[in-house]
Design an enzyme around this catalytic site. Structure first.
Site, PDB file in Angstrom:
ATOM      1  N   GLY A   1      -5.971   2.403   3.452  1.00 52.62           N
ATOM      2  CA  GLY A   1      -5.495   3.878   3.560  1.00 52.62           C
ATOM      3  C   GLY A   1      -6.516   4.977   3.845  1.00 52.62           C
ATOM      4  O   GLY A   1      -6.369   5.924   3.423  1.00 52.62           O
ATOM      5  N   ALA A   2      -7.562   4.650   4.631  1.00 60.12           N
ATOM      6  CA  ALA A   2      -8.874   5.646   4.643  1.00 60.12           C
ATOM      7  C   ALA A   2      -8.700   6.467   6.106  1.00 60.12           C
ATOM      8  O   ALA A   2      -9.756   6.942   6.296  1.00 60.12           O
ATOM      9  CB  ALA A   2      -9.981   4.871   4.579  1.00 60.12           C
TER      10      ALA A   2
ATOM     11  N   TYR B 169       7.521   6.728  -7.295  1.00 57.17           N
ATOM     12  CA  TYR B 169       6.197   7.152  -7.439  1.00 57.17           C
ATOM     13  C   TYR B 169       5.634   7.095  -8.791  1.00 57.17           C
ATOM     14  O   TYR B 169       4.787   6.031  -8.841  1.00 57.17           O
ATOM     15  CB  TYR B 169       5.969   8.545  -6.829  1.00 57.17           C
ATOM     16  CG  TYR B 169       4.493   8.693  -6.544  1.00 57.17           C
ATOM     17  CD1 TYR B 169       4.018   8.045  -5.497  1.00 57.17           C
ATOM     18  CD2 TYR B 169       4.014   9.514  -7.439  1.00 57.17           C
ATOM     19  CE1 TYR B 169       2.528   8.461  -5.260  1.00 57.17           C
ATOM     20  CE2 TYR B 169       2.534   9.820  -6.934  1.00 57.17           C
ATOM     21  CZ  TYR B 169       2.015   9.273  -6.034  1.00 57.17           C
ATOM     22  OH  TYR B 169       0.602   9.911  -5.753  1.00 57.17           O
TER      23      TYR B 169
ATOM     24  N   LYS C 245       2.815   4.029 -10.039  1.00 62.02           N
ATOM     25  CA  LYS C 245       1.417   4.473 -10.368  1.00 62.02           C
ATOM     26  C   LYS C 245       1.258   4.166 -11.941  1.00 62.02           C
ATOM     27  O   LYS C 245       0.063   3.878 -12.291  1.00 62.02           O
ATOM     28  CB  LYS C 245       1.325   6.151 -10.389  1.00 62.02           C
ATOM     29  CG  LYS C 245       1.480   6.339  -8.921  1.00 62.02           C
ATOM     30  CD  LYS C 245       0.125   5.899  -8.002  1.00 62.02           C
ATOM     31  CE  LYS C 245      -0.050   6.393  -6.610  1.00 62.02           C
ATOM     32  NZ  LYS C 245      -0.995   5.801  -5.921  1.00 62.02           N
TER      33      LYS C 245
ATOM     34  N   ILE D 196      -3.767  17.312  -5.566  1.00 65.92           N
ATOM     35  CA  ILE D 196      -4.949  17.232  -4.720  1.00 65.92           C
ATOM     36  C   ILE D 196      -4.545  17.798  -3.367  1.00 65.92           C
ATOM     37  O   ILE D 196      -3.383  17.369  -3.009  1.00 65.92           O
ATOM     38  CB  ILE D 196      -5.573  15.933  -4.522  1.00 65.92           C
ATOM     39  CG1 ILE D 196      -5.928  15.340  -5.824  1.00 65.92           C
ATOM     40  CG2 ILE D 196      -6.928  16.056  -3.888  1.00 65.92           C
ATOM     41  CD1 ILE D 196      -6.811  15.827  -6.766  1.00 65.92           C
TER      42      ILE D 196
HETATM   43  P1  NDP Z   1      -2.113  10.980   2.493  1.00 70.04           P
HETATM   44  O1  NDP Z   1      -0.708  10.682   2.676  1.00 70.04           O
HETATM   45  O2  NDP Z   1      -2.885  11.982   3.038  1.00 70.04           O
HETATM   46  O3  NDP Z   1      -2.733   9.581   2.820  1.00 70.04           O
HETATM   47  C1  NDP Z   1      -2.288   8.335   2.539  1.00 70.04           C
HETATM   48  C2  NDP Z   1      -3.128   7.161   3.314  1.00 70.04           C
HETATM   49  O4  NDP Z   1      -2.489   5.947   3.052  1.00 70.04           O
HETATM   50  C3  NDP Z   1      -3.007   7.314   4.879  1.00 70.04           C
HETATM   51  O5  NDP Z   1      -4.468   7.005   5.523  1.00 70.04           O
HETATM   52  C4  NDP Z   1      -2.044   6.463   5.173  1.00 70.04           C
HETATM   53  O6  NDP Z   1      -2.096   5.975   6.412  1.00 70.04           O
HETATM   54  C5  NDP Z   1      -2.273   5.298   4.352  1.00 70.04           C
HETATM   55  N1  NDP Z   1      -1.083   4.444   3.971  1.00 70.04           N
HETATM   56  C6  NDP Z   1       0.032   4.620   3.621  1.00 70.04           C
HETATM   57  N2  NDP Z   1       0.817   3.411   3.592  1.00 70.04           N
HETATM   58  C7  NDP Z   1       0.075   2.402   4.005  1.00 70.04           C
HETATM   59  C8  NDP Z   1       0.431   0.864   4.090  1.00 70.04           C
HETATM   60  N3  NDP Z   1       1.435   0.509   4.123  1.00 70.04           N
HETATM   61  N4  NDP Z   1      -0.929   0.159   4.490  1.00 70.04           N
HETATM   62  C9  NDP Z   1      -2.061   0.600   4.669  1.00 70.04           C
HETATM   63  N5  NDP Z   1      -2.074   2.342   4.572  1.00 70.04           N
HETATM   64  C10 NDP Z   1      -1.193   3.062   4.328  1.00 70.04           C
HETATM   65  O7  NDP Z   1      -2.280  10.693   0.840  1.00 70.04           O
HETATM   66  P2  NDP Z   1      -3.493  11.207  -0.022  1.00 70.04           P
HETATM   67  O8  NDP Z   1      -4.746  11.107   0.476  1.00 70.04           O
HETATM   68  O9  NDP Z   1      -2.999  12.544  -0.736  1.00 70.04           O
HETATM   69  O10 NDP Z   1      -3.267   9.967  -1.306  1.00 70.04           O
HETATM   70  C11 NDP Z   1      -4.094   9.003  -1.367  1.00 70.04           C
HETATM   71  C12 NDP Z   1      -4.007   8.285  -2.578  1.00 70.04           C
HETATM   72  O11 NDP Z   1      -4.064   9.303  -3.773  1.00 70.04           O
HETATM   73  C13 NDP Z   1      -2.656   7.729  -2.701  1.00 70.04           C
HETATM   74  O12 NDP Z   1      -2.546   6.456  -3.411  1.00 70.04           O
HETATM   75  C14 NDP Z   1      -1.786   8.819  -3.650  1.00 70.04           C
HETATM   76  O13 NDP Z   1      -0.454   8.166  -4.402  1.00 70.04           O
HETATM   77  C15 NDP Z   1      -2.770   9.103  -4.662  1.00 70.04           C
HETATM   78  N6  NDP Z   1      -2.690  10.410  -4.997  1.00 70.04           N
HETATM   79  C16 NDP Z   1      -2.517  11.635  -4.272  1.00 70.04           C
HETATM   80  C17 NDP Z   1      -2.412  12.925  -5.008  1.00 70.04           C
HETATM   81  C18 NDP Z   1      -2.284  14.070  -4.251  1.00 70.04           C
HETATM   82  O14 NDP Z   1      -2.267  15.155  -4.969  1.00 70.04           O
HETATM   83  N7  NDP Z   1      -2.605  14.210  -2.915  1.00 70.04           N
HETATM   84  C19 NDP Z   1      -2.213  12.921  -6.533  1.00 70.04           C
HETATM   85  C20 NDP Z   1      -2.492  11.830  -7.086  1.00 70.04           C
HETATM   86  C21 NDP Z   1      -2.482  10.571  -6.628  1.00 70.04           C
HETATM   87  P3  NDP Z   1      -1.004   6.262   7.852  1.00 70.04           P
HETATM   88  O15 NDP Z   1      -1.984   7.280   8.526  1.00 70.04           O
HETATM   89  O16 NDP Z   1      -0.819   4.956   8.575  1.00 70.04           O
HETATM   90  O17 NDP Z   1       0.117   6.858   6.974  1.00 70.04           O
END
Ligand code: NDP
Length: 244
Positions: A9-10, A152, A156, A185
């Site tokens: 998910g990068a 969620y 987690k 974040i």
């Molecule tokens: P974003 O929504 O900005 O990004 C999520 C990423 O995950 C996207 O690249 C997305 O791809 C990818 N993704 C989602 N579903 C899938 C799937 N089924 N297979 C492959 N890739 C997938 O989220 P964040 O960057 O904020 O979050 C990243 C991680 O950090 C998550 O696990 C989140 O739960 C965790 N987190 C975030 C917090 C926050 O405050 N932001 C706090 C605590 C934890 P696509 O573009 O295809 O949707």
């Protein structure tokens, strides 16, 4: 020979920053994405500017077979995976009273089962190599719980149990497994909140600000490095003191 990191998910947010930060440390990057978008080539360019390789690997982490294929492609290209960062995650917030079964299942499928799916295919190679780092992105709500996030938070919290159990299973084989639990974040995930709500939350955080993707990526960098070689089964909270 360069070290290789697979980050799920990068394409954006925290995952993107983790991939870039590890590239700056000299890792070749396998960057997992789910669907093509215009951002992909930009991330690849930013990674390659560090004179490292970047492999884009498509796959939905909630699909076991797609994970097998994507991990296979990384091994075929680089021959190994030194660091796995299970970052892909989604939210579908709703009070339980109104939450549909599909909303619960989908979040568990991506966040928790997705972590299992990718790890399951990577672990065989790490066991053979007798070395490796697995870093799972959990959340502070996996520790504290949060109204409106039963799905969620459960996913987690599940990741924390998974991390600790696997850490015990593979410690003797030189593989370290840790979790990072970010607080609040600034990414697309939190962009859905109104400005006033964000300001209120920021005020309640001891460090008086939301975190950045870089704050999280720096801790992942530490967990991937030799500096953390006596650390396994831990949950590092990156939350500005939000939960203590
Ligand atoms: P974003 O929504 O900005 O990004 C999520 C990423 O995950 C996207 O690249 C997305 O791809 C990818 N993704 C989602 N579903 C899938 C799937 N089924 N297979 C492959 N890739 C997938 O989220 P964040 O960057 O904020 O979050 C990243 C991680 O950090 C998550 O696990 C989140 O739960 C965790 N987190 C975030 C917090 C926050 O405050 N932001 C706090 C605590 C934890 P696509 O573009 O295809 O949707």
């Amino acid at each position: 020979m360069s070290k290789v990191a697979l980050v799920t998910g990068a394409t954006r947010g925290i995952g993107r920053q983790i991939a870039i930060t590890l590239a700056q440390e000299g890792y070749d990057i396998a960057l997992n994405y789910r669907k093509e978008n215009e951002e992909l080539e930009m991330v690849r360019k930013e990674i390659e500017e560090n004179n490292v390789k970047c492999l884009l690997v498509k796959g939905d982490v909630s699909c076991f077979e797609e994970c097998e294929t994507l991990v296979g492609k990384v091994i075929e290209t680089f021959g190994k995976i030194d660091v796995l960062v299970n970052n892909a995650g989604i939210t579908k917030d709703m009070l339980l009273m109104r939450m549909k079964k599909e909303d619960f299942e989908q979040v568990i499928d991506v966040n928790l089962i997705g972590t299992f799916n990718v790890t399951k295919h990577v672990i065989a190679f790490m066991l053979k190599a007798r070395t490796g780092r697995i870093i799972n992105i959990s959340s502070v709500v996996g520790v504290s719980g949060n109204a409106g996030q039963t799905n969620y938070s459960a996913s987690k919290a599940g990741i924390i149990g998974f991390t600790k159990s696997l850490a015990k299973e593979v410690a003797s084989r030189g593989i370290l497994v840790n979790a990072v639990a970010p607080g609040f974040i600034e990414t697309n995930m939190t962009d859905v909140l109104k400005e006033e709500v964000k300001e209120e939350i920021a005020k309640s955080i001891p460090l008086k600000r939301m975190g950045t993707s870089k704050d999280v990526a720096n801790v992942v960098k530490f967990l991937a490095s030799e500096d953390s070689s006596y650390l396994t089964g831990q949950v590092l909270q990156v939350d500005g003191g939000m939960l203590m």
